[in-house]
Write a protein that holds these residues in place. Structure first.
Motif, PDB file in Angstrom:
ATOM      1  N   THR A 530      22.029  29.286  31.960  1.00 43.50           N
ATOM      2  CA  THR A 530      23.099  30.286  31.944  1.00 43.50           C
ATOM      3  C   THR A 530      24.388  29.609  32.401  1.00 43.50           C
ATOM      4  O   THR A 530      24.415  28.945  33.432  1.00 43.50           O
ATOM      5  CB  THR A 530      22.758  31.471  32.850  1.00 43.50           C
ATOM      6  N   VAL A 531      25.433  29.766  31.591  1.00 44.84           N
ATOM      7  CA  VAL A 531      26.740  29.167  31.864  1.00 44.84           C
ATOM      8  C   VAL A 531      27.692  30.259  32.341  1.00 44.84           C
ATOM      9  O   VAL A 531      27.740  31.355  31.758  1.00 44.84           O
ATOM     10  CB  VAL A 531      27.311  28.487  30.605  1.00 44.84           C
ATOM     11  N   ALA A 532      28.432  29.982  33.394  1.00 44.11           N
ATOM     12  CA  ALA A 532      29.455  30.898  33.888  1.00 44.11           C
ATOM     13  C   ALA A 532      30.801  30.180  33.894  1.00 44.11           C
ATOM     14  O   ALA A 532      30.905  29.088  34.437  1.00 44.11           O
ATOM     15  CB  ALA A 532      29.112  31.399  35.280  1.00 44.11           C
ATOM     16  N   VAL A 533      31.795  30.786  33.274  1.00 44.61           N
ATOM     17  CA  VAL A 533      33.167  30.273  33.280  1.00 44.61           C
ATOM     18  C   VAL A 533      34.019  31.240  34.092  1.00 44.61           C
ATOM     19  O   VAL A 533      34.045  32.442  33.800  1.00 44.61           O
ATOM     20  CB  VAL A 533      33.713  30.121  31.854  1.00 44.61           C
ATOM     21  N   CYS A 534      34.661  30.728  35.134  1.00 44.43           N
ATOM     22  CA  CYS A 534      35.501  31.551  36.005  1.00 44.43           C
ATOM     23  C   CYS A 534      36.976  31.212  35.754  1.00 44.43           C
ATOM     24  O   CYS A 534      37.369  30.045  35.838  1.00 44.43           O
ATOM     25  CB  CYS A 534      35.119  31.296  37.468  1.00 44.43           C
ATOM     26  N   LEU A 535      37.752  32.205  35.423  1.00 48.58           N
ATOM     27  CA  LEU A 535      39.205  32.055  35.312  1.00 48.58           C
ATOM     28  C   LEU A 535      39.832  32.798  36.480  1.00 48.58           C
ATOM     29  O   LEU A 535      39.450  33.943  36.785  1.00 48.58           O
ATOM     30  CB  LEU A 535      39.704  32.632  33.989  1.00 48.58           C
ATOM     31  N   PHE A 536      40.794  32.159  37.156  1.00 50.95           N
ATOM     32  CA  PHE A 536      41.386  32.808  38.312  1.00 50.95           C
ATOM     33  C   PHE A 536      42.898  32.905  38.107  1.00 50.95           C
ATOM     34  O   PHE A 536      43.551  31.983  37.642  1.00 50.95           O
ATOM     35  CB  PHE A 536      41.042  32.059  39.608  1.00 50.95           C
ATOM     36  N   ASP A 537      43.419  34.051  38.447  1.00 55.88           N
ATOM     37  CA  ASP A 537      44.843  34.365  38.309  1.00 55.88           C
ATOM     38  C   ASP A 537      45.419  34.665  39.685  1.00 55.88           C
ATOM     39  O   ASP A 537      44.719  35.142  40.586  1.00 55.88           O
ATOM     40  CB  ASP A 537      45.046  35.576  37.400  1.00 55.88           C
ATOM     41  N   GLY A 538      46.693  34.398  39.858  1.00 52.97           N
ATOM     42  CA  GLY A 538      47.376  34.775  41.082  1.00 52.97           C
ATOM     43  C   GLY A 538      47.596  33.642  42.065  1.00 52.97           C
ATOM     44  O   GLY A 538      48.215  33.851  43.109  1.00 52.97           O
ATOM     45  N   ILE A 539      47.053  32.471  41.772  1.00 48.89           N
ATOM     46  CA  ILE A 539      47.337  31.324  42.664  1.00 48.89           C
ATOM     47  C   ILE A 539      48.842  31.047  42.667  1.00 48.89           C
ATOM     48  O   ILE A 539      49.450  30.763  43.685  1.00 48.89           O
ATOM     49  CB  ILE A 539      46.542  30.091  42.205  1.00 48.89           C
ATOM     50  N   GLU A 540      49.427  31.166  41.485  1.00 52.22           N
ATOM     51  CA  GLU A 540      50.877  30.985  41.346  1.00 52.22           C
ATOM     52  C   GLU A 540      51.345  31.917  40.241  1.00 52.22           C
ATOM     53  O   GLU A 540      50.686  32.039  39.197  1.00 52.22           O
ATOM     54  CB  GLU A 540      51.216  29.539  41.022  1.00 52.22           C
ATOM     55  N   THR A 541      52.435  32.585  40.434  1.00 54.62           N
ATOM     56  CA  THR A 541      52.986  33.490  39.423  1.00 54.62           C
ATOM     57  C   THR A 541      54.395  33.060  39.071  1.00 54.62           C
ATOM     58  O   THR A 541      55.063  32.362  39.861  1.00 54.62           O
ATOM     59  CB  THR A 541      52.998  34.944  39.943  1.00 54.62           C
TER      60      THR A 541
END
Length: 711
Positions: A530-541
């Motif tokens: 099972t592969v999980a790809v995590c995208l994260f937003d908000g570190i820099e705007t």
């Protein structure tokens, strides 16, 4: 007075008569040695050839029996009757109370009798609900013929018919005694009848857990049983019987099993596939003479065994049967992994467990036939006669071996007798020479003893310097050479350890193992991950840009959370790039619950990020894409990253992560099927995936996990 080397040689020269005697003894020994070793080699060759012919005859006979059985009218009649009866039972109205009782009894039986056997091999905890058939009718019949069968394990075939009395029970009562009698008569271990359209195993004689399982689905979908069904249905076989090499079989607790199969054809249509489960002990008895090694002329250490192309034994080791504790100690000394040794001890068998990579086996797989001396799988010096076996598409190596000490015992006796006779004849000639020879050879004997110790035991001994002449110089030179060899060996060991650690730190375990064996691996496909790809937003705007140092600190904090939770859940991080993080479960270590572990990691990651503080909860959001299936591990050439993962499963996970809303995880259809009844999963609109079509997906909000962390 210091004597030169020449003076010592002159003083220790033997008379001409002793020289002649020595030459005559050497010639006699050489002649006897040649004759005796030729006799030993001929005996081992005869053992090898006799057992090879037995094995080939056994395989061909089993194929002929399978072909004949597939053509019996009663087998075709039974197949048609069972299929019709099973269809009728499935079409009949279900009794919820009876079905519930059957499900309860079956799951309890799996939990008590089958799950512990699977756990012992897999090293984890398997869920009974994921092992039992999904079809209600299959579960009910398994409950009747296995769980509620009053006969003891191993004797479940004694039940002629279940008490229910439905159409299947009536057909079973009619044909089971006939098929059971046939199995007992021809020596098969079991007969399985498989529906070629659905893959259902609609009848077996022995009533193990493959009864009414499905060869196209887990947990049996990748077994040798499933492979031989597919091969039997291949039109290129022309409807003839086929044989499958020994493979671990899940219904037998991953024990080794041996199958033949043939399609059952009626009026030009294949209505079923008959799979015969062969008795591997029968073939093992052909190689071991029924455990009568001594009576068959193989002495105390002789044996004949088979090895497959994967370099694993296909027959029982003599030493595992006669001296299991000594074998375990020898295998440990030979460097075999502790887990493999424990597996051999637990199953009391070397079949499909003991790797054999001796010179004889390797030459046999290069189509060479001969006799040679080498170290066997125990690390013992042996004389072995080796050669290949190719029969019905199977390719094995057959080796007849005997410990060198035992095989060459007559040669040792001959040498001792000749030396004794020569000594008696030479006494009168050597009285004076012996005294001089003692002084002359003492330094050389010390050096030779040290050299023999190094050759046999890899032990570097130093010799005392006993004189100041040429022998003293020789002893001093030998000690210097020993010091240099010791230092070089230590440096090599350090370099080898560093190399092994470097390879294992750079690659997944399966790829690293193959690279250490010298295999030039460029790509490896790993199934059931099972592969999980995590995208994260908000570190820099765009409205609030940050410096590189601030970005590094935030990313370090986030990656620490993702890594810590991945380690706790058994997930393997692959890489982080830009605003994404990729992790895989089941890549290095196969796991039944890879999808469940991945979902647990996602929840723990959401909780972990929320614990970083209110600013993180307000500003940073995670989006996850989850997909299950096969994954390619790519090993790159020098100058690039050591490896990466690739394939459709990763692409689906990336696409779902991109489509996911903040603080949610979207899973594809494959992962959803493995997750089963996980609370909170809601269907989402299909996600467009270019030429690959639409991706069916389900969404899991992470808000609850964040709220729990806040509490």
């Amino acid at each position: 007075m210091r004597l030169s080397l020449r003076s010592k040689i002159i003083l220790t020269l033997l008379p001409l008569g002793l020289v002649c005697l020595a030459i005559g003894g050497a010639l006699g020994y050489r002649t006897g040695y040649t004759a005796l070793t030729a006799s030993i080699e001929q005996q081992l060759t005869a053992q090898r050839e006799a057992k090879r012919q037995r094995v080939e005859s056994y395989v061909r006979n089993q194929l002929r029996l399978t072909d004949a059985a597939g053509g019996f009218p009663v087998v075709a009649e039974a197949s048609a009757a069972f299929l019709a009866a099973l269809k009728a039972v499935r079409a009949a109205p279900a009794d919820p109370a009876a079905q519930g009782a059957a499900d309860t009894a079956l799951e309890a039986w799996y939990q008590k009798n089958f799950v512990p056997r699977i756990d012992r091999i897999a090293g984890g905890h398997a869920e009974a609900a994921k092992l039992v058939p999904q079809d209600p009718t299959s579960r009910r019949l398994q409950a009747d013929y296995i769980a509620r069968n009053p006969n003891d394990p191993g004797r479940k075939d004694g039940l002629v018919a279940a008490p229910g009395g439905d159409a299947y029970d009536q057909v079973h009562a009619r044909f089971h005694p006939i098929l059971k009698h046939f199995v007992d008569s021809v020596g098969f271990y079991d007969i399985n009848l498989v529906d070629p359209e659905t893959g259902d195993v609609f009848y077996t004689v022995e009533k193990e857990v493959d009864f009414l399982s499905n060869v196209k689905t887990n947990p049996f979908g990748r077994s040798g049983f499933a492979q031989i069904v597919e091969r039997a249905l291949d039109p290129r076989n022309g409807g003839k019987a086929v044989v499958q090499d020994l493979t671990p079989y899940p219904p037998s607790g991953f024990g080794p099993q041996f199958f033949t199969a043939v399609p059952i054809v009626v009026d030009g249509r294949t209505i079923a596939v008959m799979v015969a489960q062969l008795d591997i002990e029968a073939m093992n008895r052909l190689l071991t003479d029924g455990g009568r090694w001594r009576e068959s002329g193989q002495g105390e250490t002789g044996e004949v065994y088979l090895v497959g192309e994967d370099r694993l034994m296909r027959s029982q080791s003599r030493f595992a049967q006669e001296h299991p504790e000594a074998l375990s100690a020898d295998l440990k000394s030979a460097g075999l992994p502790e887990a493999t040794i424990k597996g051999i001890e637990a199953f009391k068998s070397t079949i499909l467990y003991l790797p054999v990579k001796t010179d004889g086996v390797e030459k046999a797989f290069h189509n060479q036939i001969g006799v040679a001396r080498y170290n066997d799988y125990r690390g013992k010096a042996v004389i072995g006669a080796y050669g290949p076996i190719e029969v019905a598409g199977l390719r094995w190596a057959i080796v007849a071996e005997q410990d060198s000490d035992e095989a060459l015992a007559p040669v040792t006796t001959l040498r001792r007798d000749l030396l004794a006779a020569a000594a008696l004849a030479a006494v009168a000639l050597t009285l004076f020479a012996l005294g001089c020879a003692s002084v002359f050879t003492r330094p050389i004997r010390g050096i030779l003893a040290a050299m023999v110790s190094f050759r046999d035991k890899r032990e570097l001994r130093r010799v005392p310097v006993t004189s100041s002449d040429e022998f003293g110089d020789l002893e001093t030179g030998y000690n210097a050479m020993a010091d240099e060899i010791d230092a070089r060996d230590q440096a090599i060991r350090v370099l080898n350890r560093e190399k092994e650690q470097m390879v294992r730190s750079m690659y997944p375990a399966t790829v690293a193992e193959r690279l250490q064996r010298g295999v030039e691996t460029t790509a490896e496909t790993v199934s059931n991950v099972t592969v999980a790809v995590c995208l994260f937003d908000g570190i820099e705007t765009p409205d609030a840009p940050i410096s590189a140092d601030e970005a590094r600190e935030r990313l370090n904090a986030l990656f620490d959370v993702l890594l810590a939770t991945a380690t706790a859940c058994g997930i393997e991080p692959v890489h982080a790039l830009g605003g994404s993080y990729v992790a895989v479960c089941g890549l290095s270590s196969p796991r039944f619950d890879h999808a469940d572990r991945t979902l647990a990691w996602i929840r723990e990651s959401a909780r972990g990020v929320s614990r970083l503080g209110a600013d993180w909860v307000r500003d940073v959001s995670l989006r996850f894409g989850v997909a299950s299936g096969d994954l390619d591990v790519l090993v790159f050439s020098a100058g690039h990253a050591p490896y990466d993962v690739w394939g459709r499963t990763l692409g689906v996970a990336r696409r779902l992560a991109a489509a996911a809303a903040p603080q949610t995880a979207w899973v594809d259809e494959s992962a959803f099927a493995l997750l089963g009844g996980v609370d909170g999963l809601q269907p989402c609109p299909p996600v467009e995936n270019g030429p690959s079509g639409r991706i069916a997906s389900w969404s899991l909000p992470l808000s609850q996990a964040v709220a729990e962390a806040a509490q």
